[in-house]
Motif scaffolding. Structure first.
Motif, PDB file in Angstrom:
ATOM      1  N   ASP A 107       0.783  -1.164   0.120  1.00  0.00           N
ATOM      2  CA  ASP A 107      -0.027  -0.004  -0.022  1.00  0.00           C
ATOM      3  C   ASP A 107       0.830   1.261  -0.101  1.00  0.00           C
ATOM      4  N   THR A 115      -6.157   3.897  -2.762  1.00  0.00           N
ATOM      5  CA  THR A 115      -6.691   3.138  -1.901  1.00  0.00           C
ATOM      6  C   THR A 115      -7.951   3.602  -1.168  1.00  0.00           C
ATOM      7  N   ARG A 119     -10.187   1.585  -4.301  1.00  0.00           N
ATOM      8  CA  ARG A 119      -9.554   0.633  -3.570  1.00  0.00           C
ATOM      9  C   ARG A 119     -10.105  -0.658  -4.271  1.00  0.00           C
ATOM     10  N   THR A 122      -7.793  -1.985  -6.996  1.00  0.00           N
ATOM     11  CA  THR A 122      -6.606  -2.202  -6.740  1.00  0.00           C
ATOM     12  C   THR A 122      -6.205  -3.730  -6.112  1.00  0.00           C
ATOM     13  N   ALA A 261      -4.496  -2.433  -1.148  1.00  0.00           N
ATOM     14  CA  ALA A 261      -5.415  -1.860  -0.424  1.00  0.00           C
ATOM     15  C   ALA A 261      -6.236  -2.885   0.082  1.00  0.00           C
TER      16      ALA A 261
END
Length: 317
Positions: A107, A115, A119, A122, A261
């Motif tokens: 992260d 994030t 998020r 990700t 994340a």
């Protein structure tokens, strides 16, 4: 006086790195791409005429660099992208070293906005799903649906037309939906629920308490373990497999970290003299119903990337 490219390197590096990671599925490949982006930007700044913003111009360069990298290296994968789920009663298949696997990213390396605002885009499962798209579809979907670039701007960035961008976006969305990616756009638990589930999971894993471990999983939970190509779907199947692996309380230690994340752990195995050695990086996908995915990346070389300790001494417990 600071050169504009130097200023841009500081201002946009985090979001460009995150973009390249989503495109390429590896923090190492993303870092290589960023270095090339800024080298090309430095060399080409004299031809930059300001008809687009500096940010858009850098995204154009980053997209070209990533598309070339995809053409050279092909796509990365998770085991579920290579075949159906395994049977926990059968031996796992040998590790596949020749496959380029999707890699997790700390992260701390991601754009902080990614994030918070996106998020879901990700998570490791989503990054793996993107790998099934062509390079251009991947770029268009990320630029339009994740970064919210206008279609006309994406068309200019890719030297194509707005209708072509919209058409490619629809195809990419359809293909992504067909993958039914667990871990994308899920309803997440509240912070207190999240902490409780993580605490229960870590305690169960370290204590080899399979019954409790199964209780915190969702009914259709998935376990993947690259570079091992065998993977499992369903809490009963995951539990049965882990029952054959987690047999001794205290043999495994988990150290919290964060990746993609998502909550994550460094997994350490007991060795001589009570010392625990690096074994895998484990990412969890949490939902309101429990843990929906366990992605256990068997690659101890990732530990320095996450600032995880080299060893855990017995006295540290």
């Amino acid at each position: 006086m600071t050169h504009p490219v130097e200023s841009a390197a500081q201002q946009f590096r985090g979001e460009l790195f995150t973009y390249c990671y989503r495109m390429l599925g590896s923090p190492h490949d993303a870092e290589d791409a960023i270095q090339e982006v800024y080298l090309l930007a430095w060399r080409g700044y004299g031809d930059f005429e300001g008809r687009a913003s500096l940010r858009t111009w850098l995204y154009r360069i980053a997209t070209r660099v990533c598309l070339k990298a995809i053409d050279r290296r092909g796509r990365r994968a998770l085991p579920s992208g290579l075949g159906g789920p395994g049977d926990p009663g059968e031996p796992v298949r040998p590790r596949l070293r020749e496959v380029s696997w999707v890699e997790p990213v700390p992260d701390t390396a991601l754009d902080p906005a990614a994030t918070i605002e996106s998020r879901h885009a990700t998570r490791l499962a989503f990054i793996a799903a993107l790998q099934h798209l062509s390079g251009r579809q991947r770029a268009i979907l990320i630029l339009r649906d994740v970064l919210m670039f206008p279609a006309a701007e994406v068309a200019t960035l890719l030297a194509t037309t707005t209708p072509a961008v919209n058409s490619a976006l629809q195809r990419a969305r359809t293909q992504l939906a067909a993958l039914a990616t667990t871990g994308y756009n899920l309803s997440e638990p509240t912070d207190p629920q999240r902490r409780e589930v993580l605490d229960r999971y870590a305690a169960a894993f370290e204590n080899a308490d399979i019954a409790e471990l199964v209780r915190v999983l969702t009914e259709d939970a998935v376990l993947e373990m690259p570079p091992v190509p065998t993977w499992f779907r369903g809490r009963d199947q995951v539990g049965e497999f882990l029952r054959s692996r987690l047999t001794t309380p205290g043999a495994v230690r988990l150290v919290p970290t964060a990746a993609n994340a998502q909550p994550a752990f460094g997994v350490y195995l007991h060795g001589h003299g009570g010392v625990h050695h690096p074994h895998a990086v484990q990412l969890l996908t949490l939902t309101e119903s429990g843990i929906a995915r366990i992605d256990m990346i068997h690659d101890p070389t990732l530990f320095p990337l996450f600032d995880l300790p080299d060893l855990i001494q017995k006295a540290e417990r």
